[in-house]
Design a protein around this motif. Sequence first.
Motif, PDB file in Angstrom:
ATOM      1  N   ASP A 133     -14.694  37.007   6.927  1.00  0.00           N
ATOM      2  CA  ASP A 133     -14.615  37.665   8.233  1.00  0.00           C
ATOM      3  C   ASP A 133     -13.427  37.142   9.044  1.00  0.00           C
ATOM      4  N   ARG A 134     -13.147  35.861   8.907  1.00  0.00           N
ATOM      5  CA  ARG A 134     -12.016  35.296   9.649  1.00  0.00           C
ATOM      6  C   ARG A 134     -10.691  35.773   9.057  1.00  0.00           C
ATOM      7  N   TYR A 135     -10.696  36.056   7.763  1.00  0.00           N
ATOM      8  CA  TYR A 135      -9.501  36.635   7.152  1.00  0.00           C
ATOM      9  C   TYR A 135      -9.273  38.053   7.677  1.00  0.00           C
ATOM     10  N   LYS A 136     -10.336  38.836   7.790  1.00  0.00           N
ATOM     11  CA  LYS A 136     -10.215  40.209   8.285  1.00  0.00           C
ATOM     12  C   LYS A 136      -9.679  40.252   9.711  1.00  0.00           C
ATOM     13  N   GLU A 137      -9.987  39.210  10.490  1.00  0.00           N
ATOM     14  CA  GLU A 137      -9.555  39.173  11.888  1.00  0.00           C
ATOM     15  C   GLU A 137      -8.039  39.069  12.028  1.00  0.00           C
ATOM     16  N   VAL A 138      -7.375  38.550  10.993  1.00  0.00           N
ATOM     17  CA  VAL A 138      -5.929  38.337  11.096  1.00  0.00           C
ATOM     18  C   VAL A 138      -5.139  39.333  10.249  1.00  0.00           C
ATOM     19  N   VAL A 139      -5.771  40.431   9.905  1.00  0.00           N
ATOM     20  CA  VAL A 139      -5.129  41.445   9.080  1.00  0.00           C
ATOM     21  C   VAL A 139      -5.127  42.777   9.805  1.00  0.00           C
ATOM     22  N   ILE A 140      -3.978  43.434   9.796  1.00  0.00           N
ATOM     23  CA  ILE A 140      -3.865  44.821  10.251  1.00  0.00           C
ATOM     24  C   ILE A 140      -3.174  45.598   9.140  1.00  0.00           C
ATOM     25  N   GLY A 141      -3.905  46.480   8.485  1.00  0.00           N
ATOM     26  CA  GLY A 141      -3.320  47.274   7.410  1.00  0.00           C
ATOM     27  C   GLY A 141      -2.757  46.405   6.312  1.00  0.00           C
TER      28      GLY A 141
END
Length: 529
Positions: free
Chosen positions: A386-394
């Motif tokens: 979840d913390r990885y998803k927070e720092v990803v845009i596309g």
Amino acid sequence: MELMDLVAPQKYNLTSEIDRFDSDRIALLWESEDGEKKTVTYHELIQKGKRFANVLNKLGIKKGDKIMTIVPRIIDAYVIYMGALRAGVAVIPGSEMLRSGDISFRINQGEAKAIITFKDYTEQVDAIQEDMPSLQYKISVAGETNGWMSMDQLMSESSDSFTTVDTNKDDMAFLTYTSGTSGTPKGVVHTHAWAYAHLRIAPKRWLNIKEGDTVWATAGPGWQKWIWSPFLSVLGKGVTGLVYCGRFHPEKQLQLLQDYKVNVLCCTPTEYRLMSKVDHLGKYDLSHLHTACSAGEALNRGVIDIFKDTFDIQLKDGYGQTESTLLIGTLVGRDIRIGSMGQPILDEFITIIDEDGHPVPEGVVGNIAVRRDFPALFKTYYQQPDRYKEVVIGDYFLTGDRASRDKDNYFWFQGRRDDVIISSGYTIGPTEVEDALLKHESVKDCAVVASPDAIRGNIVKAFVVLKEGYAPDASRVPELQKFVKKQTAPYKYPRAIEFVSELPKTVSGKIMRSTLRDLEIRRASEKKN
């Protein structure tokens, strides 16, 4: 450089890069604070690493396992890393500044099977109260410790014959924890393939390491920067590394640069600043130094000028993160633009995007972002998807920092993504205000954050640590405000200034602006109630 040039073979262990230099070539020149000196060749270092790989295997620590290590700038640090990686075991670096709670978190979250600790740091481990179910062994380095196994003893009983474990490029090599400004630390997963890409970028394009060089990168083994430079960029290029195990003194650092005829220096802006203040700086002979790099924070213009005027050395900025390699910097053969972060180390992978993930035009402030297929980018945050998803845009990983770029693709830092201040419609980066305050003779340290305001939404507030001998009297605030207005755009000046004795910082020394920002939000809420 083509993408395929950075992609490791499917079967790959990063120690193969160092094995190419197995010879009597000098790997490390080591000196202690007391003046003790040691010289270690590549062959000696490689054989010691094989001994430690056998130590781990005898203990049942094998491919896929993880160990944590807390050691200072000693030769055993290199031995531990080389042995573990050769055995397919991932390393969790730990700083000697970590305390019991920090250590237990890393052991438990990282599921470390062993901790290998310098003898002087074992007390912090022994003081841990909570259970550590994964931990099976405690090994003391450079001395005996009650209740601990001795690395020296284990090494003396092991063979230096070891066949490198057959690792895949995507196997974990390092699990490095971010210092973080909020929440628990994040475990950054770097694979052997990351090391392959790093070695083909940073040493050549930024550090400018050449055959036969003596390189001094001052980072300690507890940090990812140590893996970047003192470990990989030195040993992976077959050059000689200088290692000084002692407290920092600017005069000593300059003397070592002179005595060892250092060719490449990589250290922090703080070290450069303190060296620049040494009396009679020009008495030191740094004529062998062809490259001087800095990382961790922006370099001060005054310091850059002093080194240029005194030694004809151009200090080079560099920007990267625990999650990556060097991303942006003053690159070899490129013009320097004072105040700029430099240029992306590879244009096609690093850019500036908006909140929707689209690259922004030149001159527009946005988020510094890295394409997720960049081979020198981390794999994920360990057990924290979840913390990885927070720092990803596309297709992009967000570094968390904001910048703009000019027509020549030089980047200009604006501040942390969550540190940007919006006041009366103005977008204000805290760094520029902090830089202005630090130029005042009375200011020792400072941090600038947004403080809630009923009229302007937010105002710029500065927390200031004064130098000894300067009192926080009534006239000090308007004096500093007036000073900042002369240094930068007037709308950026701090409308509120609070004098404090110290600033909240992470274990790596980064100012925790989020703590101060949260404090201001809480104070504003209490006023309303």
